[in-house]
Scaffold this active site. Structure first.
Site, PDB file in Angstrom:
ATOM      1  CG  ASP A   9      -1.696   1.191   1.432  1.00  0.00           C
ATOM      2  OD1 ASP A   9      -2.457   1.511   0.520  1.00  0.00           O
ATOM      3  OD2 ASP A   9      -1.566   1.846   2.484  1.00  0.00           O
ATOM      4  CG  ASP A  11      -1.766   7.985   2.378  1.00  0.00           C
ATOM      5  OD1 ASP A  11      -0.811   8.420   3.051  1.00  0.00           O
ATOM      6  OD2 ASP A  11      -2.911   8.453   2.441  1.00  0.00           O
TER       7      ASP A  11
HETATM    8  P1  B16 Z   1      -6.869   9.746  -4.191  1.00  0.00           P
HETATM    9  P2  B16 Z   1      -3.605   4.112  -0.185  1.00  0.00           P
HETATM   10  C1  B16 Z   1      -5.555   5.910  -0.318  1.00  0.00           C
HETATM   11  O1  B16 Z   1      -4.209   5.570  -0.542  1.00  0.00           O
HETATM   12  C2  B16 Z   1      -5.686   6.795   0.902  1.00  0.00           C
HETATM   13  O2  B16 Z   1      -5.315   6.076   2.081  1.00  0.00           O
HETATM   14  C3  B16 Z   1      -7.113   7.245   1.044  1.00  0.00           C
HETATM   15  O3  B16 Z   1      -7.241   8.112   2.162  1.00  0.00           O
HETATM   16  C4  B16 Z   1      -7.550   7.968  -0.245  1.00  0.00           C
HETATM   17  O4  B16 Z   1      -8.919   8.347  -0.167  1.00  0.00           O
HETATM   18  C5  B16 Z   1      -7.347   7.019  -1.429  1.00  0.00           C
HETATM   19  O5  B16 Z   1      -5.994   6.616  -1.473  1.00  0.00           O
HETATM   20  C6  B16 Z   1      -7.707   7.678  -2.743  1.00  0.00           C
HETATM   21  O6  B16 Z   1      -6.775   8.691  -3.001  1.00  0.00           O
HETATM   22  O7  B16 Z   1      -7.917  10.741  -3.870  1.00  0.00           O
HETATM   23  O8  B16 Z   1      -5.460  10.318  -4.238  1.00  0.00           O
HETATM   24  O9  B16 Z   1      -7.182   8.969  -5.464  1.00  0.00           O
HETATM   25  O10 B16 Z   1      -3.548   4.049   1.318  1.00  0.00           O
HETATM   26  O11 B16 Z   1      -4.518   3.062  -0.808  1.00  0.00           O
HETATM   27  O12 B16 Z   1      -2.240   4.166  -0.830  1.00  0.00           O
HETATM   28 MG    MG Z   2      -2.932   3.178   3.185  1.00  0.00          MG
END
Ligand code: B16
Ligand code: MG
Length: 212
Positions: A9, A11
Site C-alpha cells: 500500500d 499512503d
Molecule cells: P486519491 P492508499 C488511499 O491511498 C488513501 O489512504 C485514502 O485516504 C484515499 O482516499 C485514497 O488513497 C484515494 O486517493 O484521492 O489520491 O485517489 O492508502 O490506498 O495508498
Molecule cells: Mg494506506
C-alpha cells in the site's frame, strides 16, 4: 522463500499523506458547512476518493447531484495535489528505503497496490518514481478496498499467483482486501488493531523477518 512478491500500500506504508488528505477534505467540508474532524478523516484511510466523499457528506444537510459530487471531489483533489507539491525525497524514511533495497536484494518483486489516483505523482515526489516493478492503483481499478481488485491486478502485473504475494497495509479495508484476494498480509499502524493480518509490524523493517 515463502513469497515471491511484496505488494505495498502507498499512503500510510511507504509514506504518509494523511495530513494533506485531512487539510484538503477539511477545506471542502468548511466550504460546504459540514462538520469534519481527524476522527472522520481516519475512516477515509485506504478507501477511494468517491467512497471518502460519501463519508464526508454523511453530515451534510442537503443533497448533492452526481455532477456536484464529481465537482466536490475534483475540488478536494486539486487542493490535495497542491499540498503534495511540498513532498520531497525527505518524506521517504531511510528505514523504508533500506528495507525495500534489502527485500529487492533477496530477489523479491516489489509492487504498489494503492487506492490512490495520485500514486505515481506521490512516488515521483518522494524519489521512487521508477523504483517499483509494477504499480496497481486507483487508475486501473474500479472497486475500492476492501474489494480485492487492486491487489489481484498487482499480482497479475507481476505475473505471480496470490499465494506467493504478501500485502503490506495500514488500513483495515486493505487487510480485508488482501484476505479476499487469498494473499497473506502484514499490518502496520492503524491496521494492526483489526486483528486480521497474518503478521503485525511494529516498524517497517520488521518485514524482513516475515519473508523468510
Ligand atoms: P486519491 P492508499 C488511499 O491511498 C488513501 O489512504 C485514502 O485516504 C484515499 O482516499 C485514497 O488513497 C484515494 O486517493 O484521492 O489520491 O485517489 O492508502 O490506498 O495508498
Ligand atoms: Mg494506506
Amino acid at each position: 522463500m515463502k513469497y515471491q512478491g511484496i505488494i505495498f500500500d502507498l499512503d500510510g506504508v511507504i509514506c504518509s499523506t494523511d495530513r494533506y488528505h485531512y487539510l484538503a477534505w477539511k477545506a471542502l467540508a468548511d466550504r460546504l458547512g459540514v462538520y469534519f474532524d481527524e476522527q472522520i478523516n481516519n475512516r477515509l484511510r485506504g478507501i477511494s476518493r468517491m467512497a471518502s466523499l460519501d463519508i464526508v457528506l454523511e453530515r451534510y444537510d442537503g443533497t448533492l447531484s452526481a455532477a456536484e459530487k464529481e465537482a466536490a471531489a475534483t475540488e478536494k483533489n486539486e487542493l490535495y495535489r497542491e499540498l503534495l507539491r511540498q513532498m520531497s525525497p525527505a518524506d521517504l524514511a531511510p528505514e523504508v528505503r533500506q528495507t525495500l533495497d534489502a527485500l529487492r536484494a533477496r530477489g523479491l518483486l516489489l509492487a504498489i497496490g494503492s487506492s490512490s489516483k495520485n500514486a505515481k505523482f506521490i512516488l515521483q515526489q518522494i524519489g521512487l518514481g521508477d523504483y517499483f516493478d509494477k504499480i496497481s492503483d486507483g487508475t486501473n481499478t474500479t472497486r475500492s478496498k476492501p474489494d480485492p481488485e487492486v491487489f489481484q491486478k498487482a499480482a497479475q502485473f507481476l505475473g505471480l499467483a496470490p499465494e506467493v504475494c504478501l500485502v503490506v497495509e495500514d488500513a483495515a479495508a486493505g487487510i480485508e482486501a488482501a484476505r479476499a484476494a487469498g494473499m497473506d498480509s502484514a499490518a502496520i499502524g492503524d491496521a494492526v488493531n483489526c486483528g486480521l493480518a497474518t503478521y503485525t509490524l511494529t516498524r517497517f523493517s520488521d518485514l524482513l523477518g516475515c519473508v523468510g
